[in-house]
Scaffold this motif. Structure first.
Motif, PDB file in Angstrom:
ATOM      1  N   PHE A  18      -9.947   4.485  -8.658  1.00 23.15           N
ATOM      2  CA  PHE A  18     -10.101   5.889  -8.271  1.00 23.15           C
ATOM      3  C   PHE A  18      -8.887   6.696  -8.731  1.00 23.15           C
ATOM      4  O   PHE A  18      -9.029   7.808  -9.251  1.00 23.15           O
ATOM      5  CB  PHE A  18     -10.278   5.994  -6.753  1.00 23.15           C
ATOM      6  N   VAL A  19      -7.684   6.129  -8.541  1.00 22.97           N
ATOM      7  CA  VAL A  19      -6.449   6.804  -8.973  1.00 22.97           C
ATOM      8  C   VAL A  19      -6.457   7.011 -10.485  1.00 22.97           C
ATOM      9  O   VAL A  19      -6.133   8.099 -10.983  1.00 22.97           O
ATOM     10  CB  VAL A  19      -5.202   5.996  -8.545  1.00 22.97           C
TER      11      VAL A  19
ATOM     12  N   THR B 182       0.837  -1.201   0.000  1.00 21.53           N
ATOM     13  CA  THR B 182       0.000   0.000   0.000  1.00 21.53           C
ATOM     14  C   THR B 182       0.871   1.251   0.000  1.00 21.53           C
ATOM     15  O   THR B 182       0.578   2.239  -0.681  1.00 21.53           O
ATOM     16  CB  THR B 182      -0.940  -0.006   1.219  1.00 21.53           C
TER      17      THR B 182
ATOM     18  N   THR C  46       1.179   4.266  -2.777  1.00 14.95           N
ATOM     19  CA  THR C  46       1.133   5.689  -2.416  1.00 14.95           C
ATOM     20  C   THR C  46       2.342   6.429  -2.989  1.00 14.95           C
ATOM     21  O   THR C  46       2.220   7.530  -3.540  1.00 14.95           O
ATOM     22  CB  THR C  46       1.106   5.850  -0.883  1.00 14.95           C
TER      23      THR C  46
ATOM     24  N   THR D 137     -10.165  -4.129  -2.145  1.00 19.06           N
ATOM     25  CA  THR D 137     -10.037  -2.759  -1.644  1.00 19.06           C
ATOM     26  C   THR D 137      -8.971  -1.994  -2.424  1.00 19.06           C
ATOM     27  O   THR D 137      -9.174  -0.846  -2.835  1.00 19.06           O
ATOM     28  CB  THR D 137      -9.685  -2.767  -0.151  1.00 19.06           C
ATOM     29  N   ASN D 138      -7.828  -2.650  -2.652  1.00 20.73           N
ATOM     30  CA  ASN D 138      -6.748  -1.993  -3.387  1.00 20.73           C
ATOM     31  C   ASN D 138      -7.104  -1.766  -4.849  1.00 20.73           C
ATOM     32  O   ASN D 138      -6.755  -0.731  -5.430  1.00 20.73           O
ATOM     33  CB  ASN D 138      -5.462  -2.813  -3.264  1.00 20.73           C
ATOM     34  N   TRP D 139      -7.789  -2.730  -5.473  1.00 23.03           N
ATOM     35  CA  TRP D 139      -8.175  -2.556  -6.876  1.00 23.03           C
ATOM     36  C   TRP D 139      -9.192  -1.432  -7.020  1.00 23.03           C
ATOM     37  O   TRP D 139      -9.134  -0.648  -7.983  1.00 23.03           O
ATOM     38  CB  TRP D 139      -8.740  -3.855  -7.443  1.00 23.03           C
ATOM     39  N   GLU D 140     -10.139  -1.346  -6.074  1.00 24.61           N
ATOM     40  CA  GLU D 140     -11.117  -0.258  -6.124  1.00 24.61           C
ATOM     41  C   GLU D 140     -10.420   1.090  -5.970  1.00 24.61           C
ATOM     42  O   GLU D 140     -10.745   2.060  -6.663  1.00 24.61           O
ATOM     43  CB  GLU D 140     -12.159  -0.441  -5.013  1.00 24.61           C
ATOM     44  N   ARG D 141      -9.461   1.147  -5.056  1.00 22.11           N
ATOM     45  CA  ARG D 141      -8.682   2.378  -4.866  1.00 22.11           C
ATOM     46  C   ARG D 141      -7.906   2.714  -6.140  1.00 22.11           C
ATOM     47  O   ARG D 141      -7.761   3.878  -6.511  1.00 22.11           O
ATOM     48  CB  ARG D 141      -7.733   2.207  -3.679  1.00 22.11           C
ATOM     49  N   GLU D 142      -7.427   1.668  -6.807  1.00 24.59           N
ATOM     50  CA  GLU D 142      -6.654   1.878  -8.030  1.00 24.59           C
ATOM     51  C   GLU D 142      -7.512   2.500  -9.128  1.00 24.59           C
ATOM     52  O   GLU D 142      -7.062   3.381  -9.868  1.00 24.59           O
ATOM     53  CB  GLU D 142      -6.086   0.537  -8.500  1.00 24.59           C
TER      54      GLU D 142
ATOM     55  N   THR E 295       1.907   6.859  -6.663  1.00 25.75           N
ATOM     56  CA  THR E 295       0.860   7.842  -6.961  1.00 25.75           C
ATOM     57  C   THR E 295       1.458   9.244  -6.970  1.00 25.75           C
ATOM     58  O   THR E 295       1.167  10.058  -7.852  1.00 25.75           O
ATOM     59  CB  THR E 295      -0.278   7.772  -5.920  1.00 25.75           C
TER      60      THR E 295
END
Length: 330
Positions: free
Chosen positions: A145-146, A91, A95, A138-143, A98
């Motif tokens: 968003f990025v 994670t 970050t 969770t990480n893929w969903e956040r990805e 990003t």
């Protein structure tokens, strides 16, 4: 830059600037040598890891440093870490990259490192209904968003679009394709010249049609309405015409060809110097000749093509030889 007044540096200021630049180059080369030396000696320590962070902040295109960083994680840090700690580490990597993407949105190695991070997130607890894939999802969903934010900043970033397709194909819980279709509609309506959005749309529609999740003929007519609006808004935009050709396909449907030829001719009457109107008319009339010659006045259609090619040579002389080759094939 336009509108910015240039400041003339004194000889002393120029010399000082040159010294600073030389100092930075010297520091970078020393850091690079240290990283490569530790890599050669198979140093998998946290100190070596921190060195890769420093050099990649200066030069994110240093592919050997990215590869070394991943080896340090795999061989030196992950073995002594719990699944939770590995998830936290990855994670942090996401970050870090990003932040890097904000300054370097089209550096392949940054996107590549993000792929590796996502693919190595361990199974873990999630919210109810997510099961063991909670951390992954969770990480893929956040990805996603990025990626949305990256494309908001630059809707034509082809690397971000390619990465978006990768994310959609890799998510543990698939996102509905209709949602992605809505996303491309929004991007296209914001900017008709967004070739990547048109391309993404063609991929999604092909999948929806093949799976039977979207009625083919009705939705295709809706696509013709969308692309027609774009054609009339900006008849000189290549992206729109390429998508239109994708919709037409191999030219098996004579009525569709003739209908679209008539629509494009109307547009050409309004925009008599439109290269793309002329090129498309030649392309579709050639399809008529190839697929339906026995059902039309082939001589008249051929003459139309010759006339259009003659006009194209005048308005687009740089591609004169290309038009000559097309005429030879008539």
């Amino acid at each position: 830059m336009h509108g910015v007044k240039r400041v003339r540096l004194t000889p002393e200021a120029l010399a000082a600037k040159k010294l600073r630049e030389q100092s930075k180059i010297k520091e970078y080369l020393a850091l690079s040598d240290e990283v490569l030396s530790k890599k050669a000696s198979k140093d998998w320590s946290r100190e070596a890891f921190d060195l890769t962070t420093r050099i990649l902040q200066v030069n994110p295109e240093f592919s050997a440093a990215w590869n070394y960083r991943r080896n340090i994680l795999i061989r030196g840090i992950f073995p002594g870490s719990s699944a939770t700690e590995i998830n936290d580490l990855l994670t942090e990597e996401l970050t870090m990259t990003t932040v890097a993407l904000k300054s370097h949105p089209k550096v392949y190695w940054i996107w590549n490192h993000r792929r590796w991070c996502l693919e190595n997130i361990p199974d873990g607890p999630g919210t109810e209904g997510e099961g063991v894939n909670g951390w992954r999802q969770t990480n893929w969903e956040r990805e996603m968003f990025v990626v949305d934010k990256m494309l908001d900043a630059d809707s034509r970033n082809f690397m971000a679009w390619d990465y978006r397709r990768y994310c959609l194909a890799s998510m543990p819980v698939a996102r509905p394709e209709t949602a992605e279709l809505t996303y491309t509609t929004r991007k296209i309506e914001a900017n008709f010249s967004n070739f990547s959005a048109w391309h993404q749309r063609s991929k999604i529609l092909s999948s929806l049609w093949a799976s039977g999740k979207l009625e083919h003929s009705k939705s295709k007519e809706e696509e013709f309405k969308l692309v027609r609006n774009a054609m009339y808004t900006d008849p000189n935009d290549q992206s729109v015409w390429m998508y239109h050709r994708w919709l037409i396909g191999a030219g098996e449907d004579k009525e569709l060809l003739e209908r679209e030829i008539a629509i494009i001719q109307d547009l050409l009457d309004e925009q008599p110097d439109s290269k793309w109107c002329m090129e498309s008319l030649v392309h579709y009339k050639r399809l008529l000749l190839q697929k339906h010659s026995s059902l039309l006045d082939a001589g008249s259609v051929t003459n139309d093509c010759r006339r259009l090619l003659s006009e194209l040579r005048v308005i687009d002389p740089a591609r004169r030889r290309r038009y000559d080759e097309i005429e030879k094939q008539l």
